[in-house]
Design a protein around this motif. Structure first.
Motif, PDB file in Angstrom:
ATOM      1  N   TYR A 292      33.248   9.446  11.508  1.00 17.37           N
ATOM      2  CA  TYR A 292      34.054  10.244  12.418  1.00 17.37           C
ATOM      3  C   TYR A 292      35.439   9.632  12.545  1.00 17.37           C
ATOM      4  N   PHE A 293      36.452  10.479  12.418  1.00 19.33           N
ATOM      5  CA  PHE A 293      37.833  10.018  12.526  1.00 19.33           C
ATOM      6  C   PHE A 293      38.329  10.234  13.948  1.00 19.33           C
TER       7      PHE A 293
ATOM      8  N   LEU B  62      35.986   5.615  12.965  1.00 17.94           N
ATOM      9  CA  LEU B  62      37.247   5.058  12.505  1.00 17.94           C
ATOM     10  C   LEU B  62      38.374   5.532  13.415  1.00 17.94           C
ATOM     11  N   ARG B  63      38.996   4.593  14.114  1.00 15.49           N
ATOM     12  CA  ARG B  63      40.139   4.929  14.949  1.00 15.49           C
ATOM     13  C   ARG B  63      41.393   4.814  14.085  1.00 15.49           C
ATOM     14  N   LEU B  64      41.849   5.964  13.630  1.00 13.91           N
ATOM     15  CA  LEU B  64      42.922   6.042  12.656  1.00 13.91           C
ATOM     16  C   LEU B  64      44.285   6.026  13.349  1.00 13.91           C
ATOM     17  N   ALA B  65      45.224   5.289  12.766  1.00 13.50           N
ATOM     18  CA  ALA B  65      46.586   5.236  13.302  1.00 13.50           C
ATOM     19  C   ALA B  65      47.308   6.540  12.958  1.00 13.50           C
TER      20      ALA B  65
ATOM     21  N   ALA C 136      44.568   4.343   3.769  1.00  8.63           N
ATOM     22  CA  ALA C 136      43.472   4.650   4.698  1.00  8.63           C
ATOM     23  C   ALA C 136      42.210   5.033   3.933  1.00  8.63           C
ATOM     24  N   VAL C 137      42.364   5.833   2.876  1.00  7.81           N
ATOM     25  CA  VAL C 137      41.208   6.235   2.067  1.00  7.81           C
ATOM     26  C   VAL C 137      40.614   5.025   1.347  1.00  7.81           C
ATOM     27  N   SER C 138      41.470   4.142   0.850  1.00 11.89           N
ATOM     28  CA  SER C 138      40.988   2.932   0.186  1.00 11.89           C
ATOM     29  C   SER C 138      40.175   2.065   1.140  1.00 11.89           C
ATOM     30  N   LEU C 139      40.625   1.964   2.386  1.00 15.31           N
ATOM     31  CA  LEU C 139      39.893   1.173   3.378  1.00 15.31           C
ATOM     32  C   LEU C 139      38.560   1.834   3.720  1.00 15.31           C
ATOM     33  N   LEU C 140      38.544   3.158   3.835  1.00 12.34           N
ATOM     34  CA  LEU C 140      37.285   3.866   4.060  1.00 12.34           C
ATOM     35  C   LEU C 140      36.316   3.592   2.920  1.00 12.34           C
ATOM     36  N   LYS C 141      36.797   3.681   1.706  1.00 11.75           N
ATOM     37  CA  LYS C 141      35.949   3.428   0.534  1.00 11.75           C
ATOM     38  C   LYS C 141      35.344   2.028   0.594  1.00 11.75           C
TER      39      LYS C 141
ATOM     40  N   VAL D 216      32.900   0.627  15.493  1.00 13.99           N
ATOM     41  CA  VAL D 216      34.196   1.272  15.654  1.00 13.99           C
ATOM     42  C   VAL D 216      35.223   0.366  15.001  1.00 13.99           C
ATOM     43  N   VAL D 217      36.054   0.927  14.126  1.00 18.95           N
ATOM     44  CA  VAL D 217      37.025   0.127  13.381  1.00 18.95           C
ATOM     45  C   VAL D 217      38.397   0.797  13.447  1.00 18.95           C
ATOM     46  N   ASN D 218      39.404   0.038  13.839  1.00 18.31           N
ATOM     47  CA  ASN D 218      40.777   0.534  13.775  1.00 18.31           C
ATOM     48  C   ASN D 218      41.241   0.561  12.326  1.00 18.31           C
ATOM     49  N   ILE D 219      41.699   1.712  11.862  1.00 22.17           N
ATOM     50  CA  ILE D 219      42.275   1.827  10.523  1.00 22.17           C
ATOM     51  C   ILE D 219      43.784   1.961  10.721  1.00 22.17           C
ATOM     52  N   ALA D 220      44.470   0.853  10.572  1.00 18.60           N
ATOM     53  CA  ALA D 220      45.897   0.788  10.870  1.00 18.60           C
ATOM     54  C   ALA D 220      46.511  -0.354  10.078  1.00 18.60           C
TER      55      ALA D 220
END
Length: 251
Positions: free
Chosen positions: A64-65, A113-116, A157-162, A173-177
């Motif tokens: 979940y984004f 994923l808490r996306l910036a 961001a996609v690379s980090l998700l992968k 829960v992970v900050n993607i920033a």
């Protein structure tokens, strides 16, 4: 991977569709915190409830984004941490926090994923950077003094998700920033430099915003250190975006 949604984020993660067959990526629903009607939040919630039921039935993991913006963490002086307090400052942030709680209490396997502020071609005009670019090109821009934005190239961001999926990270829960926030005034300044346009600025003071912690992200994905994050990273993100959407713009 099953991808739910058809917008900018869903299209960006489509290259992962052929992998991770037990994962459902929820990239649908509200894409902006401004001027959103309650029925839009309700539609996203209803779709999420249905998706969670399917994940429980099929034994799939839901990605979940959420958001790591000030809408979630609120005005602050310290870094926004996943295990720290949150003070949602907008209906959008309160909605995202509520959806996170629904997911955590559902019993389904999940990754939140808490996306910036993801940036890339194909974004909707109302989203942060496309909106700012359009304002600068029109010669008049509204600047929120005190506001800061953590811009991240959507490809990163996609690379980090992968990587998170490869490491089988779940129920976190992970900050993607990037971990580096730029003042909106500096973002506007770089846009002016790159476009050759000096825009008239209408400045509005807002509460100061703090950075987003990426300590957990770097602990889970050490390769995040190789993506070039740093105090000038936002300029790289802007340059890549302008090259993609307006190749003729002056360098």
């Amino acid at each position: 991977m099953r991808i739910i949604g058809h917008g900018f984020l869903a299209r960006s993660i489509r290259p992962l569709a052929g992998s991770h067959p037990r994962v459902v990526a929820f990239a649908a629903g509200v894409s902006s915190g401004d001027g959103v009607a309650e029925d839009q939040f309700a539609r996203e919630a209803a779709l999420l409830y249905d998706t969670l039921r399917q994940c429980l039935r099929d034994g799939r993991r839901l990605v979940y984004f959420s958001t790591s913006s000030a809408g979630m963490y609120g005005p602050r002086h310290g870094a926004g941490r996943e295990d720290g307090p949150v003070r949602p400052s907008s209906p959008y942030g309160r909605h995202k926090l509520a959806m996170e709680e629904v997911i955590r209490n559902s019993g389904a396997d999940h990754l939140i994923l808490r996306l910036a502020y993801p940036v890339g071609p194909g974004q909707r005009p109302h989203q942060f950077l496309p909106s700012l670019v359009a304002q600068v090109r029109r010669g008049r821009v509204r600047v929120h003094r005190g506001a800061r934005r953590d811009l991240i190239d959507v490809r990163h961001a996609v690379s980090l998700l992968k990587s998170l999926l490869h490491e089988d990270v779940s129920r976190q829960v992970v900050n993607i920033a990037s971990g580096w926030e730029a003042a909106v005034e500096d973002i506007v300044g770089h846009l002016e430099h790159r476009t050759g346009i000096v825009a008239e600025r209408h400045t509005v003071d807002v509460p100061a915003e703090g950075p987003v912690s990426t300590e957990r992200l770097h602990g889970l994905v050490p390769k995040a250190a190789e993506l070039g994050f740093g105090p000038c990273y936002y300029r790289q993100v802007i340059d890549s975006y302008l090259a993609a959407v307006a190749p003729s713009s002056p360098a």
